[in-house]
Design an enzyme around this catalytic site. Structure first.
Site, PDB file in Angstrom:
ATOM      1  CD  GLU A 166     107.846  26.972 174.367  1.00 45.29           C
ATOM      2  OE1 GLU A 166     108.541  27.940 174.684  1.00 45.29           O
ATOM      3  OE2 GLU A 166     107.603  26.663 173.184  1.00 45.29           O
ATOM      4  CD  GLU A 181     106.005  39.528 165.748  1.00 46.60           C
ATOM      5  OE1 GLU A 181     107.071  40.062 166.086  1.00 46.60           O
ATOM      6  OE2 GLU A 181     105.827  38.293 165.729  1.00 46.60           O
TER       7      GLU A 181
END
Length: 226
Positions: A166, A181
């Site tokens: 990925e 976040e």
């Protein structure tokens, strides 16, 4: 009086030895399973390093700020498999979990994200499997990044393995927002207050506007990248 029955301590000892032997075999199998992902990650990391150095020497400026490779630990792999309802067999893990090996590329500007992705996926031995553009279509929480699943060949002694990796490509501003976040969500897991979610989404919009402004300023000063 002689007896053929072992003492209780001997049974425990033999059971412990047997369990240790099984665990040793499982550990060896797991290491072998993870090895090809480690090599696939190294292949992608090398390709990115070559691209960055080549662009620097050509005087085009290096669009890559930094690179962070990551290989899932057995614990994180097992946890994800359970979340997905994936059986804990190597065949199922191999076919259903495509981010065992991952690498994050942080770029200077949004245009650089697509430039790096294009340069990487144009290489003949890099097979693009999945592309998810969360920059063009951000997630509801404001997350922005370009996600690719690519396969690269890893040449073992007895076979060639196509290893999925990925690749996440994002700007400095996107990476800054995503990092904070994540920390905020981790602290408030599993429930994040609605007001906080809204403010985080607004902060993501602020980061996106900053990206646009900085890219405009860069172009006005230096012109578009060649």
């Amino acid at each position: 009086m002689m007896t053929d029955h072992p003492e209780p301590g001997q049974i425990v000892h033999r059971d412990a030895d047997a369990a240790a032997l099984v665990l040793a075999h499982q550990y060896a199998d797991l290491n072998h399973f993870m090895m090809v992902y480690k090599f696939g990650l190294a292949e992608i990391n090398t390709k990115i390093s070559i691209l960055a150095e080549e662009l620097t020497h050509r005087g085009r400026g290096n669009p890559i700020e930094h690179v962070s490779p990551r290989l899932k630990t057995p614990a994180s792999l097992t946890a994800k498999a359970r979340r997905l309802g994936c059986p804990l067999t190597y065949d199922d893990l191999r076919s259903r979990i495509r981010d065992i090996a991952g690498i994050r590329i942080v770029c200077s500007f949004t245009s650089d994200v697509y430039t790096v992705a294009d340069m990487l996926t144009r290489q003949p031995d890099v097979n693009l499997v999945v592309k998810k553009d969360y920059i063009a279509k951000p997630k509801p929480n404001g997350y922005r990044s370009l996600h690719l699943i690519v396969e690269v060949p890893v040449f073992m002694s007895d076979r060639v393995v196509a290893v999925p990796v990925e690749v996440q490509i994002r700007t400095v501003a996107m990476d800054f927002w995503a990092s904070l976040e994540h920390k905020i969500y981790y602290k408030h897991d599993p429930e994040v207050p609605a007001a906080l979610r809204a403010e985080l989404a607004e902060a993501a919009e602020d980061a996106a506007r900053l990206d646009q402004r900085m890219e405009r300023l860069h172009r006005e000063i230096h012109g578009p990248r060649r």
